[in-house]
Design a protein around this motif. Structure first.
Motif, PDB file in Angstrom:
ATOM      1  N   ARG A   9       0.841  -1.185   0.000  1.00 56.56           N
ATOM      2  CA  ARG A   9       0.000   0.000   0.000  1.00 56.56           C
ATOM      3  C   ARG A   9       0.884   1.246   0.000  1.00 56.56           C
ATOM      4  O   ARG A   9       1.745   1.392   0.846  1.00 56.56           O
ATOM      5  CB  ARG A   9      -0.911  -0.001   1.229  1.00 56.56           C
ATOM      6  N   LEU A  10       0.627   2.094  -0.967  1.00 57.63           N
ATOM      7  CA  LEU A  10       1.439   3.303  -1.098  1.00 57.63           C
ATOM      8  C   LEU A  10       1.106   4.284   0.011  1.00 57.63           C
ATOM      9  O   LEU A  10      -0.064   4.537   0.305  1.00 57.63           O
ATOM     10  CB  LEU A  10       1.219   3.954  -2.462  1.00 57.63           C
ATOM     11  N   ASN A  11       2.170   4.830   0.609  1.00 57.34           N
ATOM     12  CA  ASN A  11       2.002   5.859   1.620  1.00 57.34           C
ATOM     13  C   ASN A  11       1.586   7.164   0.944  1.00 57.34           C
ATOM     14  O   ASN A  11       2.280   7.685   0.064  1.00 57.34           O
ATOM     15  CB  ASN A  11       3.317   6.056   2.389  1.00 57.34           C
ATOM     16  N   PHE A  12       0.445   7.693   1.361  1.00 58.97           N
ATOM     17  CA  PHE A  12      -0.120   8.865   0.683  1.00 58.97           C
ATOM     18  C   PHE A  12       0.812  10.067   0.742  1.00 58.97           C
ATOM     19  O   PHE A  12       1.108  10.696  -0.279  1.00 58.97           O
ATOM     20  CB  PHE A  12      -1.478   9.224   1.304  1.00 58.97           C
ATOM     21  N   TRP A  13       1.283  10.417   1.931  1.00 61.18           N
ATOM     22  CA  TRP A  13       2.079  11.625   2.088  1.00 61.18           C
ATOM     23  C   TRP A  13       3.446  11.495   1.434  1.00 61.18           C
ATOM     24  O   TRP A  13       3.956  12.446   0.845  1.00 61.18           O
ATOM     25  CB  TRP A  13       2.221  11.974   3.567  1.00 61.18           C
ATOM     26  N   MET A  14       4.009  10.290   1.528  1.00 63.01           N
ATOM     27  CA  MET A  14       5.309  10.087   0.879  1.00 63.01           C
ATOM     28  C   MET A  14       5.172  10.178  -0.638  1.00 63.01           C
ATOM     29  O   MET A  14       6.012  10.765  -1.320  1.00 63.01           O
ATOM     30  CB  MET A  14       5.896   8.740   1.277  1.00 63.01           C
ATOM     31  N   THR A  15       4.097   9.620  -1.155  1.00 61.87           N
ATOM     32  CA  THR A  15       3.855   9.683  -2.600  1.00 61.87           C
ATOM     33  C   THR A  15       3.601  11.116  -3.039  1.00 61.87           C
ATOM     34  O   THR A  15       4.092  11.564  -4.084  1.00 61.87           O
ATOM     35  CB  THR A  15       2.655   8.801  -2.974  1.00 61.87           C
ATOM     36  N   LEU A  16       2.847  11.855  -2.211  1.00 64.28           N
ATOM     37  CA  LEU A  16       2.551  13.248  -2.531  1.00 64.28           C
ATOM     38  C   LEU A  16       3.819  14.083  -2.625  1.00 64.28           C
ATOM     39  O   LEU A  16       3.909  15.010  -3.441  1.00 64.28           O
ATOM     40  CB  LEU A  16       1.617  13.816  -1.456  1.00 64.28           C
ATOM     41  N   CYS A  17       4.825  13.775  -1.809  1.00 67.54           N
ATOM     42  CA  CYS A  17       6.088  14.514  -1.846  1.00 67.54           C
ATOM     43  C   CYS A  17       7.028  13.996  -2.930  1.00 67.54           C
ATOM     44  O   CYS A  17       7.759  14.761  -3.565  1.00 67.54           O
ATOM     45  CB  CYS A  17       6.777  14.429  -0.484  1.00 67.54           C
ATOM     46  N   ALA A  18       7.012  12.670  -3.125  1.00 69.49           N
ATOM     47  CA  ALA A  18       7.979  12.053  -4.031  1.00 69.49           C
ATOM     48  C   ALA A  18       7.691  12.360  -5.496  1.00 69.49           C
ATOM     49  O   ALA A  18       8.617  12.579  -6.284  1.00 69.49           O
ATOM     50  CB  ALA A  18       8.018  10.548  -3.805  1.00 69.49           C
ATOM     51  N   LEU A  19       6.427  12.367  -5.895  1.00 69.23           N
ATOM     52  CA  LEU A  19       6.105  12.568  -7.311  1.00 69.23           C
ATOM     53  C   LEU A  19       6.554  13.932  -7.839  1.00 69.23           C
ATOM     54  O   LEU A  19       7.202  14.007  -8.894  1.00 69.23           O
ATOM     55  CB  LEU A  19       4.603  12.373  -7.534  1.00 69.23           C
ATOM     56  N   PRO A  20       6.254  15.049  -7.146  1.00 75.31           N
ATOM     57  CA  PRO A  20       6.763  16.337  -7.641  1.00 75.31           C
ATOM     58  C   PRO A  20       8.281  16.396  -7.644  1.00 75.31           C
ATOM     59  O   PRO A  20       8.875  16.977  -8.562  1.00 75.31           O
ATOM     60  CB  PRO A  20       6.163  17.353  -6.656  1.00 75.31           C
TER      61      PRO A  20
END
Length: 239
Positions: A9-20
Motif C-alpha cells: 500500500r502506497l504511503n499517501f504523504w510520501m507519494t505526494l512529496c515524491a512525485l513532484p
C-alpha cells in the motif's frame, strides 16, 4: 498456515512529496541535456570561426559585426595607455587581479578597445613590470563582444573607474573616445616576455559540464525511486 504477503500500500504523504520531486529532478536532467546540445553548438561555431583565415580589422563592419565574432583579426595602431581601464575581480591561477582594457587608435581609422590580458592588483601601485608598447604596433587578436556574463555581476561605476564587466559603449565614453568600434579585440601577450599583462584570458575556453550535471540529476531521481521503493517494500505485512 503458510504466511501470506499482503499487497503493498502506497504511503499517501510520501507519494505526494515524491512525485513532484521526481518530476523536478527528471526535468532538470532533461534541461541539462538541452543545455549540452546548445553548448556543443556554440563550441562548434566558435571553433569553425576561429579556424577561418585571418582578416584585417577594416573588414569587420560596425553594423553586423556579430557575424564575425571569434574571427581572428590583425590590426595596426597606437595604444592610449593613459586611458586604460581595469575590469575587477578576475582570477588567474588563484591570484586576484584585473582584466586590462586599453584603447588603441587604428591606422585604418577609428579606435577600438583592446583586451590586453590579466594583471595583478599590484599593477595599480606600479610594483610590477608593465608592458606598455609605444608607437605604432601590429597586433593579432580575436573579435569579441562585451556585456555582463551573469546577472550577479555588479553594476559598473564609471565615475569611480570601477568596472566589473565590459560595457563597451560606456567604457569608450569614459575614455573620451567618440569613434570606438562596437566590439573589442582580445589579444594574447607574448608569454615569453617578462612583466604584465599575461594572456590567460585572451581566448576563453567554454566550460561544458552539462552532461555531468544531467547525470547528477538523473542519478538523484534514480536514488529517490530506490528509496521510495525500498520504503514500501519494507512496509509489507505478513499475515
Amino acid at each position: 498456515m503458510t504466511p501470506r504477503l499482503v499487497s503493498i500500500r502506497l504511503n499517501f504523504w510520501m507519494t505526494l512529496c515524491a512525485l513532484p520531486a521526481l518530476t523536478l529532478l527528471i526535468g532538470l536532467g532533461v534541461w541539462q541535456l538541452q543545455r549540452l546540445e546548445w553548448k556543443q553548438a556554440i563550441i562548434a561555431e566558435r571553433a569553425a570561426r576561429g579556424a577561418m583565415p585571418v582578416i584585417v580589422i577594416s573588414q569587420v563592419p560596425d553594423d553586423g559585426w556579430q557575424a564575425l565574432e571569434h574571427r581572428r583579426v590583425v590590426l595596426r595602431g597606437r595604444y592610449l595607455h593613459d586611458r586604460e581601464m581595469l575590469i575587477w575581480n578576475r582570477v588567474r591561477h588563484g591570484q586576484s587581479g584585473f582584466d586590462l582594457i586599453t584603447p588603441i587608435v587604428l591606422e585604418s581609422g577609428g579606435s577600438v578597445l583592446v583586451h590586453r590580458g590579466w594583471v595583478p592588483r599590484t599593477w595599480l601601485e606600479g610594483k610590477v613590470v608593465r608592458r606598455r608598447p609605444i608607437g605604432s604596433i601590429r597586433l593579432n587578436g580575436v573579435v569579441r563582444g562585451g556585456g555582463r556574463a551573469t546577472p550577479w555581476v555588479p553594476d559598473n561605476n564609471p565615475e569611480k573607474g570601477e568596472w566589473f564587466f565590459a560595457d563597451l559603449a560606456e567604457m569608450a565614453r569614459a575614455a573620451g573616445i567618440t569613434d570606438a568600434k562596437p566590439y573589442l579585440v582580445r589579444v594574447a601577450p607574448d608569454a615569453g616576455e617578462p612583466g604584465y599583462p599575461k594572456g590567460a584570458y585572451a581566448i576563453r575556453r567554454i566550460r561544458n559540464k552539462h552532461l555531468e550535471y544531467a547525470m547528477t540529476w538523473f542519478g538523484l531521481a534514480g536514488t529517490l525511486v530506490v528509496i521510495y521503493g525500498a520504503y514500501h517494500w519494507r512496509q509489507r505485512r505478513i499475515s
